[in-house]
Design a protein around this motif. Structure first.
Motif, PDB file in Angstrom:
ATOM      1  N   TRP A  33       0.838  -1.204   0.000  1.00  0.00           N
ATOM      2  CA  TRP A  33       0.000   0.000   0.000  1.00  0.00           C
ATOM      3  C   TRP A  33       0.873   1.255   0.000  1.00  0.00           C
ATOM      4  CZ3 TRP A  33      -4.554  -0.959   3.982  1.00  0.00           C
ATOM      5  CH2 TRP A  33      -5.323  -2.044   3.527  1.00  0.00           C
ATOM      6  N   HIS A 287     -12.970  -5.849   3.657  1.00  0.00           N
ATOM      7  CA  HIS A 287     -11.897  -5.022   4.207  1.00  0.00           C
ATOM      8  C   HIS A 287     -12.336  -4.366   5.514  1.00  0.00           C
ATOM      9  CE1 HIS A 287      -9.742  -5.429   0.338  1.00  0.00           C
ATOM     10  NE2 HIS A 287      -8.683  -5.108   1.059  1.00  0.00           N
ATOM     11  N   ALA A 330      -8.946   4.004   9.325  1.00  0.00           N
ATOM     12  CA  ALA A 330      -8.413   3.203   8.216  1.00  0.00           C
ATOM     13  C   ALA A 330      -9.501   2.324   7.607  1.00  0.00           C
ATOM     14  CB  ALA A 330      -7.255   2.339   8.715  1.00  0.00           C
ATOM     15  N   SER A 333     -12.102   4.459   5.648  1.00  0.00           N
ATOM     16  CA  SER A 333     -11.539   4.950   4.388  1.00  0.00           C
ATOM     17  C   SER A 333     -11.493   3.834   3.349  1.00  0.00           C
ATOM     18  CB  SER A 333     -10.135   5.498   4.618  1.00  0.00           C
ATOM     19  OG  SER A 333      -9.565   5.945   3.399  1.00  0.00           O
ATOM     20  N   ARG A 334     -11.038   2.634   3.760  1.00  0.00           N
ATOM     21  CA  ARG A 334     -10.850   1.515   2.824  1.00  0.00           C
ATOM     22  C   ARG A 334     -12.154   0.858   2.416  1.00  0.00           C
ATOM     23  NH1 ARG A 334     -10.374  -1.329  -0.597  1.00  0.00           N
ATOM     24  NH2 ARG A 334      -8.718  -2.753  -1.235  1.00  0.00           N
ATOM     25  N   SER A 335     -13.223   1.026   3.218  1.00  0.00           N
ATOM     26  CA  SER A 335     -14.451   0.286   2.932  1.00  0.00           C
ATOM     27  C   SER A 335     -15.655   1.162   2.605  1.00  0.00           C
ATOM     28  CB  SER A 335     -14.809  -0.608   4.130  1.00  0.00           C
ATOM     29  OG  SER A 335     -15.028   0.170   5.288  1.00  0.00           O
ATOM     30  N   VAL A 338     -13.991   5.115   0.151  1.00  0.00           N
ATOM     31  CA  VAL A 338     -13.494   4.800  -1.180  1.00  0.00           C
ATOM     32  C   VAL A 338     -14.633   4.563  -2.178  1.00  0.00           C
ATOM     33  CG1 VAL A 338     -13.333   2.298  -0.811  1.00  0.00           C
ATOM     34  CG2 VAL A 338     -11.770   3.412  -2.409  1.00  0.00           C
ATOM     35  N   THR A 346      -7.902   7.411  -0.693  1.00  0.00           N
ATOM     36  CA  THR A 346      -8.859   6.696   0.158  1.00  0.00           C
ATOM     37  C   THR A 346      -8.628   5.188   0.148  1.00  0.00           C
ATOM     38  OG1 THR A 346     -10.414   6.691  -1.706  1.00  0.00           O
ATOM     39  CG2 THR A 346     -10.673   8.431  -0.057  1.00  0.00           C
ATOM     40  N   LEU A 347      -8.087   4.686  -0.964  1.00  0.00           N
ATOM     41  CA  LEU A 347      -7.900   3.239  -1.093  1.00  0.00           C
ATOM     42  C   LEU A 347      -6.651   2.752  -0.365  1.00  0.00           C
ATOM     43  CD1 LEU A 347      -9.225   0.781  -2.540  1.00  0.00           C
ATOM     44  CD2 LEU A 347      -7.663   1.200  -4.440  1.00  0.00           C
ATOM     45  N   TYR A 348      -5.571   3.508  -0.445  1.00  0.00           N
ATOM     46  CA  TYR A 348      -4.295   3.031   0.104  1.00  0.00           C
ATOM     47  C   TYR A 348      -3.636   3.990   1.098  1.00  0.00           C
ATOM     48  CZ  TYR A 348      -4.535  -0.376  -3.705  1.00  0.00           C
ATOM     49  OH  TYR A 348      -4.928  -1.380  -4.543  1.00  0.00           O
ATOM     50  N   PRO A 351      -5.564   4.553   4.698  1.00  0.00           N
ATOM     51  CA  PRO A 351      -5.515   3.330   5.525  1.00  0.00           C
ATOM     52  C   PRO A 351      -4.103   2.951   5.970  1.00  0.00           C
ATOM     53  CG  PRO A 351      -6.954   3.014   3.638  1.00  0.00           C
ATOM     54  CD  PRO A 351      -6.244   4.312   3.420  1.00  0.00           C
ATOM     55  N   SER A 352      -3.122   3.049   5.071  1.00  0.00           N
ATOM     56  CA  SER A 352      -1.769   2.621   5.442  1.00  0.00           C
ATOM     57  C   SER A 352      -1.151   3.555   6.476  1.00  0.00           C
ATOM     58  CB  SER A 352      -0.871   2.528   4.198  1.00  0.00           C
ATOM     59  OG  SER A 352      -0.846   3.750   3.491  1.00  0.00           O
TER      60      SER A 352
END
Length: 376
Positions: A33, A287, A330, A333-335, A338, A346-348, A351-352
């Motif tokens: 990520w 996720h 996280a 944002s990822r679920s 996004v 928002t995808l990586y 969350p990272s």
């Protein structure tokens, strides 16, 4: 000499070693990520399922080993020497972590880790005839079987099922942890003539339903899976009613525990609804479960065990609560975010960064605790 003594102590109380190894696993799991966000020229160098395998097998393995090798000696009143077992398990996990660029070798090593941990757990339970803890043998057996299946046929379905089984294990542990927390809350409120005993039937129903759903997720239709996961979410929601007491909820650690349990109920109900009505959102909900349920529960258990077995009074420090909030950020944002604002951010990126900060905060707080307090 003192350093040697502390090392020997930590090997006999290995939650400290394994919890710190779990943090290392999380940082390594996030590397793909981070690469996509900050060094895209290297993103293609990571093997398929790198982050999922590391999060589930390596982080989960470290967390499970740390918890089981702390809890079972206490529950079974049986404490044979652990240091050589600890060394071997740490080596298996550590080498599996280093070998992530070679997925087949890493998966073989992690298979050995789970089988060895299974043997240790079975030894405690069988030797002391503590059959009421035998469910943990079943959980570790299922994780080992899914791990072997993944090494033979690396498909995501084995990893998804592994998350479900690990959540079963954490939910079973949470029943005992919850009892400790509830009684601590009563004690902190000055109530010494009552005991908190959560409903064991709800625990058993939710665990059995989730095991059934995890098993059928490998072969049943989406509709069947959907109804089962909806039932799982509702069974976890039913467990929340044990906590609807103002004397409990006024304690911060109970509110955190409640929030984690609520995220579990919500996540599985959402998974059921998505499988029934919007299968295209399956990955987003998975996720959410992996981050807001699985990782958040791991962080919660590590925080509680780290305090209780260092001889400290149970509390969630402000920074620990911040770490838990970052895990939720996280997950959302990822679920969720996004879906409405699809982007690398928002995808990586969010969350990272949020997950890294969360577990760095944990290690900063608990490494100091581990350094200044002897394990118990």
């Amino acid at each position: 000499m003192l350093g040697s003594f502390k090392t020997r102590q930590n090997l006999e109380h290995p939650f400290r070693l394994f919890f710190l190894l779990a943090i290392t696993g999380i940082i390594v799991a996030l590397m793909p990520w981070f690469s996509v966000s900050f060094a895209p020229q290297y993103a293609g160098h990571f093997p398929l399922h790198w982050h999922a395998f590391a999060f589930i097998e390596l982080v989960g393995g470290a967390a499970f080993a740390g918890f089981l090798l702390t809890a079972l000696p206490s529950w079974c009143s049986y404490r044979p020497p652990l240091r050589y077992h600890s060394i071997l398990l740490v080596l298996l996990l550590g080498v599996a972590l280093i070998c992530l660029p070679w997925p087949r070798l890493s998966s073989i090593l992690i298979n050995g880790f789970w089988l060895y941990l299974l043997g240790l757990a079975a030894r405690y339970i069988v030797h002391t005839r503590s059959w009421h803890h035998a469910s943990f043998i079943g959980v570790v057996s299922a994780i080992a079987a899914l791990s072997i299946a993944y090494s033979l046929n690396p498909q995501a379905k084995w990893l998804h099922a592994s998350v479900d089984v690990m959540i079963i294990g954490i939910a079973l542990a949470n029943f005992r942890v919850g009892r400790v927390l509830g009684n601590q809350a009563l004690e902190d409120s000055g109530i010494d003539d009552e005991q908190f005993i959560p409903n064991p039937f709800y625990k058993n129903i939710s665990a059995l339903l989730l095991m059934l759903a995890a098993s059928l997720s490998l072969l049943a239709s989406e509709a069947v899976q959907g109804w089962l996961y909806l039932a799982v979410g509702m069974s976890f929601a039913a467990r929340l009613q044990d906590w609807h007491d103002s004397r409990l909820l006024k304690r911060a650690y109970i509110r955190v525990y409640y929030a984690v349990s609520l995220s579990m109920a919500f996540g599985y109900m959402a998974l059921g609804l998505v499988l029934l009505t919007a299968p295209q959102l399956f990955s987003f909900v998975r996720h959410f479960l992996a981050i807001a349920v699985y990782l958040l529960m791991v962080l919660t258990i590590m925080s509680i065990v780290g305090l209780r077995h260092s001889g400290l009074k149970l509390r969630f420090y402000f920074d620990t609560q911040l770490a838990m909030l970052l895990v939720v950020v996280a997950a959302l944002s990822r679920s969720v975010l996004v879906i409405y604002y699809p982007s690398l951010m928002t995808l990586y990126t969010i969350p990272s960064v949020a997950l890294s900060l969360a577990f760095i905060i944990y290690i900063a707080r608990y490494q100091a605790i581990f350094r200044h307090h002897e394990p118990r």
